[in-house]
Structures are given as C-alpha cells and as structure tokens.
Design a protein around this motif. Structure first.
Motif, PDB file in Angstrom:
ATOM      1  N   MET A 256       0.970  -1.045  -0.011  1.00  9.76           N
ATOM      2  CA  MET A 256      -0.113  -0.122  -0.145  1.00  9.76           C
ATOM      3  C   MET A 256       1.026   1.105  -0.061  1.00  9.76           C
ATOM      4  N   GLU A 257       0.373   2.387  -0.638  1.00 12.27           N
ATOM      5  CA  GLU A 257       1.177   3.417  -0.823  1.00 12.27           C
ATOM      6  C   GLU A 257       1.263   4.063   0.288  1.00 12.27           C
ATOM      7  N   ASN A 258       2.497   4.445   0.786  1.00 12.34           N
ATOM      8  CA  ASN A 258       2.966   5.251   2.021  1.00 12.34           C
ATOM      9  C   ASN A 258       2.170   6.640   2.240  1.00 12.34           C
ATOM     10  N   MET A 259       1.953   6.974   3.468  1.00 17.60           N
ATOM     11  CA  MET A 259       1.383   8.547   3.434  1.00 17.60           C
ATOM     12  C   MET A 259       2.517   9.222   4.303  1.00 17.60           C
ATOM     13  N   VAL A 262       1.342  11.506   7.251  1.00 13.88           N
ATOM     14  CA  VAL A 262       1.243  10.961   8.650  1.00 13.88           C
ATOM     15  C   VAL A 262       2.270  10.218   9.147  1.00 13.88           C
ATOM     16  N   MET A 263       3.169   9.729   8.414  1.00 14.05           N
ATOM     17  CA  MET A 263       4.431   9.129   8.896  1.00 14.05           C
ATOM     18  C   MET A 263       5.300  10.226   9.646  1.00 14.05           C
ATOM     19  N   GLU A 265       4.410  13.109  10.801  1.00  9.30           N
ATOM     20  CA  GLU A 265       3.623  13.272  11.866  1.00  9.30           C
ATOM     21  C   GLU A 265       3.619  12.438  13.393  1.00  9.30           C
ATOM     22  N   VAL A 266       3.682  11.494  12.918  1.00 16.26           N
ATOM     23  CA  VAL A 266       3.801  10.217  13.979  1.00 16.26           C
ATOM     24  C   VAL A 266       5.216  10.240  14.413  1.00 16.26           C
ATOM     25  N   LYS A 267       6.187  10.532  13.393  1.00 16.38           N
ATOM     26  CA  LYS A 267       7.529  10.402  13.775  1.00 16.38           C
ATOM     27  C   LYS A 267       7.854  11.588  14.613  1.00 16.38           C
ATOM     28  N   MET A 269       5.830  12.946  16.887  1.00 13.32           N
ATOM     29  CA  MET A 269       5.011  12.763  17.891  1.00 13.32           C
ATOM     30  C   MET A 269       5.899  11.668  18.931  1.00 13.32           C
ATOM     31  N   MET A 270       6.715  10.732  18.122  1.00 11.90           N
ATOM     32  CA  MET A 270       7.096   9.763  18.992  1.00 11.90           C
ATOM     33  C   MET A 270       8.656  10.290  19.156  1.00 11.90           C
ATOM     34  N   LEU A 272      10.996  10.844  17.054  1.00  4.89           N
ATOM     35  CA  LEU A 272      11.868  10.191  16.098  1.00  4.89           C
ATOM     36  C   LEU A 272      12.641  11.224  15.436  1.00  4.89           C
ATOM     37  N   PHE A 288      -6.997  13.845   4.920  1.00 11.88           N
ATOM     38  CA  PHE A 288      -6.327  12.731   4.467  1.00 11.88           C
ATOM     39  C   PHE A 288      -7.371  11.874   3.808  1.00 11.88           C
ATOM     40  N   ARG A 413      -9.257   5.420   3.939  1.00  9.62           N
ATOM     41  CA  ARG A 413      -8.673   6.288   4.578  1.00  9.62           C
ATOM     42  C   ARG A 413      -9.152   7.676   4.921  1.00  9.62           C
ATOM     43  N   LEU A 417      -9.828   8.409   8.733  1.00  9.78           N
ATOM     44  CA  LEU A 417      -8.626   9.687   9.099  1.00  9.78           C
ATOM     45  C   LEU A 417      -9.392  11.013   9.164  1.00  9.78           C
TER      46      LEU A 417
ATOM     47  N   ARG B  60      -3.930  -0.383   8.631  1.00 11.88           N
ATOM     48  CA  ARG B  60      -3.753   0.238   7.560  1.00 11.88           C
ATOM     49  C   ARG B  60      -4.788  -0.085   6.474  1.00 11.88           C
ATOM     50  N   ARG B  61      -5.104  -1.260   6.244  1.00  8.45           N
ATOM     51  CA  ARG B  61      -6.098  -1.780   5.318  1.00  8.45           C
ATOM     52  C   ARG B  61      -7.415  -1.227   5.690  1.00  8.45           C
ATOM     53  N   GLY B  63      -7.704   1.373   6.869  1.00 10.73           N
ATOM     54  CA  GLY B  63      -7.691   3.048   6.544  1.00 10.73           C
ATOM     55  C   GLY B  63      -7.177   3.785   7.587  1.00 10.73           C
ATOM     56  N   GLU B  65      -3.991   5.023   8.874  1.00  2.43           N
ATOM     57  CA  GLU B  65      -2.791   5.265   8.824  1.00  2.43           C
ATOM     58  C   GLU B  65      -1.906   5.667  10.224  1.00  2.43           C
ATOM     59  N   PHE B  66      -2.837   6.358  10.706  1.00  4.40           N
ATOM     60  CA  PHE B  66      -2.076   6.905  12.132  1.00  4.40           C
ATOM     61  C   PHE B  66      -1.730   5.446  13.024  1.00  4.40           C
ATOM     62  N   GLN B  69       1.221   3.701  11.377  1.00  2.00           N
ATOM     63  CA  GLN B  69       2.404   4.252  11.560  1.00  2.00           C
ATOM     64  C   GLN B  69       3.012   4.272  12.753  1.00  2.00           C
ATOM     65  N   LEU B  73       6.375   2.136  13.393  1.00  2.00           N
ATOM     66  CA  LEU B  73       7.186   2.956  13.522  1.00  2.00           C
ATOM     67  C   LEU B  73       8.211   2.225  14.924  1.00  2.00           C
ATOM     68  N   GLU B 101       6.153  -2.769   3.109  1.00  2.00           N
ATOM     69  CA  GLU B 101       5.825  -1.497   3.401  1.00  2.00           C
ATOM     70  C   GLU B 101       6.759  -0.799   4.511  1.00  2.00           C
TER      71      GLU B 101
END
Lengths: 453, 253
Positions: A256-259, A262-263, A265-267, A269-270, A272, A288, A413, A417, B60-61, B63, B65-66, B69, B73, B101
C-alpha cells in the motif's frame, strides 16, 4: 470535386470535434492529484507490449480472448486501408496505392479482408454472449440501460464498418472488369475476389458505383462516428489501455502506498525526528484519503476512463461472489461518472459550483475552488467500501491493469482519518494495537505461547 | 531477543510471530510446530517476545494510517535496536507489511515467509521427511492472497507438498485465481457486510469438492476461516485444516 469538398469538411470537422472532446478527457484525468511516474520505463514498455498490444491477460479466458483478438487485429490492420481512404478522399483519386505497390497491395487488402471476416463472426458471437447467452458478468446490477446499450452500439458500429468494407471492395472488384481505367487492378482479393462477383456480378455499372461509394462512405463515416463516440463510451479503452498499462503499478500488489504526511507527524510525536515538527495552529487541518476525484491520483482517473466494463474484476471479487454490494467494476464506473459530472459543471462556469466562502465577483470556477455539495461518497456507498477484503483478485483480473483496490483504500482512509467514521467493529482493533500492540485485547503476555506445549 | 542481546549474542534470523501466532490458540500450535522444525534444523533464531507489536496490516487496510504508523515505527525502532537484518514469519500479512511496506518507513530487512524458509531447509537437507506418511492421501492447497497475488509466491508451498508423498488436488480457483478466505482487509475484525453467504463458506465448498482429506494453508487467518467453514459444513471429522509447518513437523525423520 463536390465529393472532395464534402469529404474534407466532414473529416476535418470530425477530427476537430473529437480533439475538443479528447482534450476534455485529458483535463478531467488531471483533475486528479499529481503523481510522478518515472521509474523503470523498461518494465513499463514491456507491460505495454505484452499486456496491451499482446493482450496477455485476456488469454486467461480463451473464448472471449480469441474472439476479441479477431476484432482487435482487424481494427489495427484496417488502419492501413484507412490511410488510403484519406488520401483518396482528400485528393479525389481512387485506390491510390493499388497500382503503386502491386502484389503487396493485394496481400494487405486480402489480409484485412480475412481478419474482417473473423471480426464479423466475433462481433455476432459477442452480441450473442451479451443478449442471448446473457453471460452473468454482463448482467450485474451496475449494468444498467446505458452500459448495456453502449456495448451493443459498439458491436453494431463494428458490423456497419465491416458491411462497408465488403460492399466497397466487392463492388470495386466487379467494376475493375467493367472500367479498368477508373478502377485500378487490385489483384485477386481473398474475400471480395469471389464474394464481389457472387453478390454484385451482372449489376449495371451505375448501381455498382453507388454500392462502391455507399461502402466507402459507410466505412469512413462509421470510423469518424466512432472517433467522436469514444469519449462518451467504454470503447475508449482501445486508446487508453495503452497509457493505462504503461502507468500501472510495478510494485508487489500487496504494497500500500505510504502516507509521508502521516508518517512524519507520527515520527515527530514519537520524538523520532530532529526537526521541531510543530504544526502551526493556524494551518488548516489537512484532509487525508480520498473524498472526491480531486483526491485520487490522476492514475486512478485514467484507470476509470480505460475501463471497458468487461466485469472480469467483479466476476472474481469474493465480496461480490457472495452477494455483497461491492463490485470493483462499479467503483471504476462511478469514478468516471463523477468525473463527467464535475466536468460538465466546470464547463458551465456557474458561480454556484464555487465554494461558498470563495464566491466573489471576478472569481471564476476552477478545480481549486470547486464544490457542488457532492462527492464520490454519493456514488460509492460505505457498505461497498467496507466489503473489500483487499485480496487483489480484481487487480489481477483486469486485462488493462486498472487497479480498483487503490481508490477503495483511499476512500477508506478518508472515512477513518478525516471523518473518524467507519465500521465501529474496527475500533477495538485500533485501540488494542495502539495500547497493547496486538490486534486483540488479550490480557496474556505475548510470549505465553512459548511456555506451553 | 533481549536475553540474547544481554549476552552479547546476535541470532542469525528473527522469527516474527505476529498477533495470531501469539494469541490465537490454533495458530499457536502452528508456531510451536515451526519452532520445532527450526530447532531440528539447528537454526540460530530468536523472537522479540513482548517487544513485538502488530505490524499494522489490518489497521492500514481499514484506513487507519495513524495507528499503522505508530505501531510500524515502534517495531522499526525495536528492530533497529537489535540490528535485525533477516526475518522469517509464518504470517503472510506480517510478511507483506515487513517486506513491502516497512522500507518506505525506514525499515529494510530480508523477509522470508515460512513456506519459503521450509522449502530451503528441505532442499538443503537440514530437515527431511519420512516417506509414506501421506501416501495416497489427497491434499488441497489454499493460496493466501498476501502470499499469492500480493507477492507472487505460488510454488514454494507446492514444492513442500510435493515432497510429502501426497496427491495434490488443486481447487477450481488456484494460484493467481485463488479465492480469498474472507479475512483480509481487516474483515477478520468486523461483521460481514450484508450478502448471501460468507466468503469462507464459498471457499470451503470449493475445497470440499476436491475430496481432499487435508486442506493445507500458509496463513493463520486462512486457517481460522477454513476451519470455521469446514466445521460449519460438519466435515471436521473427515477434513483437516493444517498449516504446512504442521504437515512437516509430524513427519520429520
């Protein structure tokens, strides 16, 4: 002379009008989001050769594949004859190439004729499959009056084309014997060589000329009509199958295509990432996923225009097979219908389609400020989206590499989201992953399975 | 993994167990079978244990994504800490997510599905199968979507079956045309949408048509779905659903 003028006006007019429509399709496709596709052009061309030109995926089902190949081959090869029709039409000559390339001419036209006979048979078979045998995938609920009529119109158009070719060639063969000066020798044509004399032998010259001209004009007008019908029809696949195959995904189907938004944002938050990662409070909350065609990629929209509604995707969809509402073909048809709706509205330039807060004197309607109060969700229901198992059977089945799964996932999504909606059954799974790192809320330790035998 | 790290050791390969393998009673049996094989083959492996989290596939599937991730991660950080390079997993969903992924998120590993790994062990002679155990028995094989269409792996599981001295009878829909069991795309975690029939029933009917005594699977979710379908058809006495690892473990020399 008069014929030349009429020919020129009709032909140029048809091309001009078709160009307008194709430009509009191009515009509509680019209503979608920008997406760069520049990787591995070698593999992409290979797909075009094997899957679009070679029709590799069609051959998963032999009967329609062979029949379709007859029509396809006849269509491609007839373009050669069409070149001559254009030269003859514009310059007022007759069978321009006949006395110039001699035996090769006989061979090419004979080849076209043989394929045309095969295409004739295939067209009848296709009409029978749709209207008499009623193959289940042509009878699904999304196949309403227009998709059914569209399919039949195309087949009737093909018949007209073939009738045109054989009356034109058949009458010509007889005329060659009567008036060799105006009708250059084509050599013995594989079908018309005997069919012409059989059907038209003994008719007066005047009638033969009329039959020949009727066939010639019928062929030409059907081609021009097709050209202008394509943009409205599922038959557009004869052109767009090629780019669609070229631009199709090359990654494993499971990916699946990455977002990245969002990645990141989460990074942050964590903790990272090293950047401050602070979101400006004034910034509009981003949306989203996909709510409308504008949020899909232009590749999804190209796919919708490339769909010829064959229903191979729906025929293998596990949800559809077990009576659920989801039909991957309907998803693609809905996207196209929505594009057409937006397209018509955009062309109207009407102020009422501008987002309310952006309406003002001097502001003109564009894709950036468009809002008609509707979205793809008015076409594709949530029940359909929720029924998908992401099994990729539809993606695998498509002969021209359309991906119906991708828009389904993008709409999921959006639902989760942006709307924070979606099936409530999923909430415990989300919470559980978030809190305990497992899909199920289970009090046991993750390693417990190792301690038993 | 933590214990080994404390001793300053680094195993050759990480065995990714997954949520089903960790918590689902039936899938746990598959994991134990696989571990027995790994031990028999003297493979130097470890698990993350309580430090493993869901790969995020169903979130993820669905929907979300948060959530994906966050968990992905987190896993990537853990894997980085132990300098993991090679992963084997007995779940095609974990396999797909880790392999396809995680790279976009910064996690690059060599990821192997257990059927591929088992095929390798058999080919290298690290384990071998006693002849005759399945002689004359009909086995049918159910392609999971995430090993099959999603990643194009159709032959490794069939190679294993061919080594088991049995008669492989294919279902009408197999390989690229294989029918889903109905669990993917987070369907496992929700009620079906309205329809005529459950997807696993459709698939099990197809499996029963082959007259096979064993339905072999490669995925813990397919295992649940196929078993439920067999039971709903009241065929559980006659037809067994097994993961490929289980078929091997009971018949190793």
């Amino acid at each position: 002379m008069l014929q030349q003028i009429i020919f020129s006006i009709v032909t140029l007019g048809a091309f001009w009008w078709a160009t307008q429509q194709f430009m509009k399709i191009r515009r509509n496709i680019f209503l979608g989001k920008d997406e760069e596709v520049s990787d591995d052009s070698g593999a992409r061309w290979r797909n075009v050769l094997l899957i679009a030109f070679g029709q590799k995926k069609m051959f998963k089902r032999w009967i329609p594949a062979v029949l379709h190949f007859f029509i396809y081959a006849a269509f491609v090869i007839t373009q050669i004859e069409l070149i001559e029709i254009f030269i003859d039409g514009f310059f007022g000559v007759h069978r321009f190439f006949a006395d110039k390339i001699g035996g090769l001419y006989t061979f090419i036209i004979s080849f076209i004729e043989i394929l045309s006979v095969l295409a004739f048979v295939a067209t009848f078979a296709f009409l029978a499959r749709r209207n008499l045998l009623k193959i289940p995938r042509f009878m699904k609920s999304e196949m309403t009056w227009w998709p059914k009529l569209d399919a039949n119109l195309i087949l009737f158009g093909e018949l007209a084309l073939l009738v045109g070719i054989f009356s034109m060639n058949g009458a010509d063969v007889v005329l060659q014997g009567l008036d060799p000066e105006h009708f250059p020798d084509t050599g013995f044509l594989a079908i018309s060589g005997w069919l012409g004399p059989l059907l038209f032998g003994g008719l007066p010259e005047g009638i033969l000329v009329i039959i020949e001209r009727f066939g010639w004009w019928l062929h030409l007008l059907t081609v021009l009509a097709f050209l202008n019908y394509l943009p409205k029809s599922k038959h557009l696949h004869i052109l767009l199958a090629f780019p669609n195959t070229y631009f199709a995904n090359l990654q494993p189907k499971g990916e699946m295509e990455n977002m990245p938004e969002v990645m990141n944002e989460v990074k942050s938050m964590m903790g990272l990432t090293e950047d401050t990662g602070e979101m400006s409070m004034e910034e509009e909350l981003p949306e989203f996923g996909a709510k409308d065609i504008f949020d899909l990629s232009w590749r999804n929209l190209l796919g919708a225009y490339s769909c010829t509604e064959c229903g191979r995707c729906t025929a293998v969809c596990p949800a559809n097979l077990t009576g659920k509402k989801l039909s991957p073909r309907k998803v693609m048809m809905d996207i196209r219908d929505r594009m057409e709706e937006v397209s018509t509205n955009l062309d109207s330039g009407h102020q009422k389609f501008i987002q309310e807060d952006k309406r003002a004197a001097g502001v003109s309607l564009s894709k950036e400020n468009y809002d008609d109060g509707k979205s793809l969700f008015d076409y594709i229901t949530r029940e359909e989206l929720h029924a998908c198992t992401t099994c990729n059977a539809c993606v695998e089945a498509c002969p021209v590499m359309i991906n119906p799964l991708d828009p389904i996932l993008k709409m999921r999504r959006y639902e989760i989201l942006t709307e924070s909606a979606g099936p409530s059954d999923w909430l415990p799974m989300f919470t559980s992953i978030e809190n305990s790192g497992s899909v199920w809320q289970i009090p046991d330790e993750r390693v417990k399975w190792t301690q038993e035998d | 993994m933590a214990d080994l790290a404390a001793e300053g050791k680094k195993p050759e390969i990480l065995f990714w167990v997954g949520c089903a393998g960790s918590f689902d009673a039936r899938a746990q049996k598959v994991m134990r079978a696989f571990v027995k094989i790994l031990n028999a083959a003297e493979i130097d492996f470890a698990i993350l244990g309580n430090e493993e989290s869901c790969t995020g596939d169903p979130a993820r599937r669905a929907g979300n994504e948060f959530v994906f991730q966050m968990t992905a991660l987190q896993n990537i950080e853990t894997l980085k800490m132990y300098e993991v390079e090679k992963i084997v997993t007995a779940c095609p969903h974990c396999f797909n997510t880790l392999k396809n992924e995680y790279p976009a998120l910064g996690g690059n590993y060599e990821v192997i599905h257990h059927t591929q790994f088992l095929q390798g062990l058999l080919d290298d002679g690290k384990i071998s199968i006693a002849g005759g155990a399945f002689e004359g028995k009909k086995i049918t094989y159910h392609d999971s979507c995430y090993l099959g269409r999603a990643n194009g792996i159709y032959e490794a599981p069939r190679e294993i079956l061919s080594m088991l001295d049995n008669e492989l009878v294919e279902m009408k829909r197999c390989r690229t045309n294989g029918l889903c069991c109905g669990a993917g795309g987070a369907q496992m975690f929700k009620e079906d949408e309205p329809g005529d029939k459950r997807i696993n029933m459709e698939r099990v009917e197809e499996a029963l048509e082959t007259d096979a005594e064993i339905v072999a699977v490669n995925c813990p979710f397919c295992l649940t779905m196929m078993q439920d379908g067999v039971t709903a058809n009241e065929q559980q006495e006659k037809v067994m659903v097994y993961d490929l690892a289980e078929l091997i473990v009971n018949n190793m020399k």
